[in-house]
Design a protein around this motif. Sequence first.
Motif, mmCIF file in Angstrom:
data_model
loop_
_atom_site.group_PDB
_atom_site.id
_atom_site.type_symbol
_atom_site.label_atom_id
_atom_site.label_comp_id
_atom_site.label_asym_id
_atom_site.label_seq_id
_atom_site.Cartn_x
_atom_site.Cartn_y
_atom_site.Cartn_z
ATOM 1 N N GLU A 22 51.881 35.682 46.551
ATOM 2 C CA GLU A 22 52.307 34.514 47.302
ATOM 3 C C GLU A 22 51.147 34.011 48.138
ATOM 4 O OE1 GLU A 22 55.591 35.639 49.678
ATOM 5 O OE2 GLU A 22 56.970 35.781 47.974
ATOM 6 N N VAL A 23 51.152 32.719 48.385
ATOM 7 C CA VAL A 23 50.153 32.144 49.282
ATOM 8 C C VAL A 23 50.900 31.464 50.418
ATOM 9 C CG1 VAL A 23 48.122 30.671 49.433
ATOM 10 C CG2 VAL A 23 48.720 31.723 47.252
ATOM 11 N N GLU A 24 50.589 31.875 51.639
ATOM 12 C CA GLU A 24 51.245 31.298 52.819
ATOM 13 C C GLU A 24 50.695 29.895 53.086
ATOM 14 O OE1 GLU A 24 53.635 33.035 54.460
ATOM 15 O OE2 GLU A 24 53.329 34.551 52.892
ATOM 16 N N PRO A 25 51.452 29.059 53.784
ATOM 17 C CA PRO A 25 50.918 27.741 54.125
ATOM 18 C C PRO A 25 49.656 27.869 54.975
ATOM 19 C CG PRO A 25 53.258 27.879 54.642
ATOM 20 C CD PRO A 25 52.809 29.261 54.282
ATOM 21 N N GLY A 26 48.632 27.111 54.621
ATOM 22 C CA GLY A 26 47.394 27.124 55.385
ATOM 23 C C GLY A 26 46.546 28.362 55.186
ATOM 24 N N GLU A 27 46.876 29.151 54.187
ATOM 25 C CA GLU A 27 46.119 30.378 53.937
ATOM 26 C C GLU A 27 45.001 30.125 52.928
ATOM 27 O OE1 GLU A 27 48.535 33.486 52.323
ATOM 28 O OE2 GLU A 27 46.836 34.801 51.969
ATOM 29 N N LEU A 28 43.859 30.797 53.129
ATOM 30 C CA LEU A 28 42.815 30.775 52.112
ATOM 31 C C LEU A 28 42.872 32.107 51.375
ATOM 32 C CD1 LEU A 28 39.139 29.578 52.575
ATOM 33 C CD2 LEU A 28 39.877 31.130 50.791
ATOM 34 N N LYS A 29 43.410 32.028 50.162
ATOM 35 C CA LYS A 29 43.598 33.256 49.379
ATOM 36 C C LYS A 29 42.501 33.340 48.334
ATOM 37 C CE LYS A 29 47.233 35.736 48.141
ATOM 38 N NZ LYS A 29 47.911 36.373 49.247
ATOM 39 N N VAL A 30 41.808 34.456 48.302
ATOM 40 C CA VAL A 30 40.778 34.642 47.285
ATOM 41 C C VAL A 30 41.325 35.498 46.159
ATOM 42 C CG1 VAL A 30 38.573 35.745 46.767
ATOM 43 C CG2 VAL A 30 38.787 34.328 48.787
ATOM 44 N N LEU A 31 41.120 35.042 44.922
ATOM 45 C CA LEU A 31 41.396 35.878 43.762
ATOM 46 C C LEU A 31 40.066 36.495 43.350
ATOM 47 C CD1 LEU A 31 43.765 33.747 41.522
ATOM 48 C CD2 LEU A 31 44.319 35.303 43.383
ATOM 49 N N LEU A 32 40.008 37.804 43.456
ATOM 50 C CA LEU A 32 38.747 38.496 43.215
ATOM 51 C C LEU A 32 38.930 39.462 42.054
ATOM 52 C CD1 LEU A 32 35.869 39.275 44.273
ATOM 53 C CD2 LEU A 32 36.994 40.958 45.707
ATOM 54 N N GLY A 33 37.935 39.520 41.204
ATOM 55 C CA GLY A 33 38.035 40.468 40.106
ATOM 56 C C GLY A 33 36.829 40.345 39.212
ATOM 57 N N PRO A 34 36.608 41.366 38.371
ATOM 58 C CA PRO A 34 35.485 41.284 37.428
ATOM 59 C C PRO A 34 35.790 40.233 36.364
ATOM 60 C CG PRO A 34 36.809 43.232 36.996
ATOM 61 C CD PRO A 34 37.374 42.600 38.223
ATOM 62 N N SER A 35 34.794 39.852 35.583
ATOM 63 C CA SER A 35 35.056 38.847 34.557
ATOM 64 C C SER A 35 36.031 39.421 33.533
ATOM 65 C CB SER A 35 33.750 38.419 33.874
ATOM 66 O OG SER A 35 33.109 39.541 33.331
ATOM 67 N N GLY A 36 36.948 38.588 33.094
ATOM 68 C CA GLY A 36 37.972 39.041 32.160
ATOM 69 C C GLY A 36 39.190 39.621 32.845
ATOM 70 N N SER A 37 39.210 39.579 34.195
ATOM 71 C CA SER A 37 40.354 40.145 34.901
ATOM 72 C C SER A 37 41.537 39.176 34.934
ATOM 73 C CB SER A 37 39.956 40.522 36.327
ATOM 74 O OG SER A 37 39.450 39.393 37.006
ATOM 75 N N GLY A 38 41.286 37.913 34.574
ATOM 76 C CA GLY A 38 42.379 36.948 34.507
ATOM 77 C C GLY A 38 42.473 36.022 35.699
ATOM 78 N N LYS A 39 41.488 36.103 36.615
ATOM 79 C CA LYS A 39 41.592 35.286 37.828
ATOM 80 C C LYS A 39 41.506 33.791 37.549
ATOM 81 C CE LYS A 39 36.751 36.359 38.967
ATOM 82 N NZ LYS A 39 36.358 36.666 37.586
ATOM 83 N N SER A 40 40.610 33.421 36.625
ATOM 84 C CA SER A 40 40.517 31.998 36.285
ATOM 85 C C SER A 40 41.750 31.530 35.516
ATOM 86 C CB SER A 40 39.273 31.725 35.442
ATOM 87 O OG SER A 40 38.134 31.756 36.257
ATOM 88 N N THR A 41 42.316 32.427 34.741
ATOM 89 C CA THR A 41 43.518 32.068 33.980
ATOM 90 C C THR A 41 44.674 31.740 34.922
ATOM 91 O OG1 THR A 41 42.739 33.663 32.354
ATOM 92 C CG2 THR A 41 44.929 32.784 32.026
ATOM 93 N N VAL A 42 44.804 32.523 36.006
ATOM 94 C CA VAL A 42 45.837 32.238 37.004
ATOM 95 C C VAL A 42 45.634 30.823 37.543
ATOM 96 C CG1 VAL A 42 46.746 32.839 39.274
ATOM 97 C CG2 VAL A 42 46.088 34.650 37.679
ATOM 98 N N LEU A 43 44.382 30.526 37.886
ATOM 99 C CA LEU A 43 44.060 29.222 38.464
ATOM 100 C C LEU A 43 44.405 28.093 37.494
ATOM 101 C CD1 LEU A 43 42.783 28.940 41.244
ATOM 102 C CD2 LEU A 43 40.715 28.187 40.117
ATOM 103 N N LYS A 44 44.051 28.313 36.221
ATOM 104 C CA LYS A 44 44.325 27.275 35.221
ATOM 105 C C LYS A 44 45.817 27.072 35.045
ATOM 106 C CE LYS A 44 40.040 27.599 32.655
ATOM 107 N NZ LYS A 44 39.343 28.491 31.715
ATOM 108 N N CYS A 45 46.587 28.150 35.161
ATOM 109 C CA CYS A 45 48.041 28.011 35.065
ATOM 110 C C CYS A 45 48.570 27.206 36.250
ATOM 111 C CB CYS A 45 48.720 29.379 35.041
ATOM 112 S SG CYS A 45 48.523 30.241 33.482
ATOM 113 N N VAL A 46 48.068 27.506 37.447
ATOM 114 C CA VAL A 46 48.539 26.803 38.645
ATOM 115 C C VAL A 46 48.168 25.324 38.559
ATOM 116 C CG1 VAL A 46 48.356 26.629 41.146
ATOM 117 C CG2 VAL A 46 48.395 28.873 40.071
ATOM 118 N N ALA A 47 46.951 25.045 38.058
ATOM 119 C CA ALA A 47 46.498 23.657 37.958
ATOM 120 C C ALA A 47 47.230 22.918 36.846
ATOM 121 C CB ALA A 47 45.000 23.614 37.713
#
Lengths: 293, 367
Positions: free
Chosen positions: B26-51
């Motif tokens: 979850e991301v709280e209102p006004g929060e800066l949440k970092v998705l951190l992980g090695p390459s291939g961990s799926g962090k960009s995929t999460v972002l692409k789904c949200v976008a």
Amino acid sequence: MPLFGIHPRAVHRTTPPTKSIRKSCGNLLLLVPALGYLCIFFFFPIAFLLFQSALAPGNYLRVLQEPVYLEVMYRTAKMSLAVTIVCLALGYPFAYFLTTASQRVVNLAIGVVMMPFWTSILVRSYAWLVLLQREGIINKALLELRLIARPLKLVYNLNGVICGISYIMLPYMILVLYASMRNVDLQLLVVARSLGATRLRAFYKIFVPLTAKGIMEGCSLVFILSFGYFITPALLGGREQTTFSMLIDIQMNQLLDWRFGATLSAVLLLVIMLLVFGVRRIVRLERSVQWLQ
Amino acid sequence: MNAHLRIANLVKRYGPTAALDGVSFEVEPGELKVLLGPSGSGKSTVLKCVAGLISPTSGRILLRGQDITDIPIHQRKIGLVMQGYSLFPHMSAYDNVAFPLRTPMHRCGQKELQKRVAQIFDLTGLTGLEGQRPSELSGGEQQRVALARALVFSPEVLLLDEPLAALDRELRERMQDEIRRIHTTLGMTIIYVTHDQAEAMKVADRIAILNRGQVAQVGSALELYESPSNEFVARFLGGANLLTGRVISILDGVIKVEVGKCELRAPSVDGLCQDALVTLLVRPERVRVAVPEADSNCLPGTIINSTYLGSALQTDVSLSDGTVWRSSMTPARSSFKAGVTTNIHWQIEDTHILPTQQSVNSLHLEA
């Protein structure tokens, strides 16, 4: 950090230029066969033509005074413009499809586009005759379906010429457009959509402007080639579709007036050059105006 | 639920491989949440789904409690900055930033448009560069234009995908501050994807660490660094000295762990019982070489090497079973000689217990 005040790369830079000049001289030698060929079979005949026309400067006045020449020039330009528009309308969506397709589909589609090049233009033009003539496949089919009562006049008129030339020019248009579209970063379209643009808006606000150069190049190429086209209009056009190059042919082959033929050729060359430079000028002007805004 | 954005059990499969394997956070209102992980961990995929660039195989994305999983990308009101900035090369900086406000989705009057673009130019420090094309801007300026363009239509959430990866180190650090400043000024909810743990710790309110398409742990930088919940997180964030042993006693909030022939002590955690296997984690900054302290853990070892790094003296010590521990101390005048036998010490409260790792065998240390 530079050591002893000399950038490490600078040391390298002082030695190789002589080498690279020699190398580029060697590379220039590779141009000789093609340039020689062009000189003998292209520049020389053109120079000869221009020289011939210069021997009778009065001929230039004749071109302007007899209305038939300007009339035919105008009609040829109109026909070339129509062909260019048709090619752009057919080629642009096709080339866009190629940019989004997988490599396998692209290879296949390019193969299909190139296929007409394997057959002679004469054969291809006659093939159109088979399709378009009074008892041709299209008329027969339409009559059978009772969509028309009498056969349509599809050939020996402007329609026939535009069909025939567009078909021959389309591959050039597609290849030029595809080459320019391939350089467009498709991620820009995705970003545009994330910023609130619909698919359509992203396409015409981002994709089309970024391929404007390709559009200009493709259109110029098709227009110039169509302008000087000879065989297809001669086969598929009527009396009304006499093109400027056909007038040149009449002068040279039937009336054997080489000097006047040469004058007409020079005029055609001049008009095409003016058109191309004029269009380039307008495009550049438009860009710089955008820049100022 | 007052979460601004909720990712619920997101799964994305490409054929048999799962890029995302049930990601929830979850991301709280006004929060800066970092998705951190090695390459291939799926962090960009999460972002692409949200976008909305890709649609997940299953799972839901909720924005203010509203399901946006199936809403088309241009209607999501989510600002997006991609790795390469993706500025429109044929438009000036001004037109790039004004682009969203000219779409039917975010359209506003000419005066309003000028006002908002001017405001965002001011906020991102771009004033004066309105007429420049992207190709005439430096990397940092391009970055700001991309940021301004994603912010100008006041999106619900801002997504940043490795936004600083293309910048050099100094500029990157400046932009990190800049992003923090903009975040505080606007109170914007941000999801920030990066593979750089230092960057993550610097900019984040909270970090979600991803590994192989799953969330490994969510927490503040402090929580993740000081009390990681598993070995992956421990190793991914900074140096980690690990040892596995068996619990021999739990008394007064302190547990004793038998590691080989040594006895180590650590603050107790819930859910431990006698004879359980536990992994102990000690950060290198907490380990001191040859500085005995009262009431601390102690292990014998041999110094392998000792390197002076300016801000720290980094010493690698080989324990009797061959495990190498790293110590990172405030440098003294001299470093240690390799080959010298010594003791390493650390405070009991600096020993962190990770949940049982059955795959790790108990080690055999000799006292």
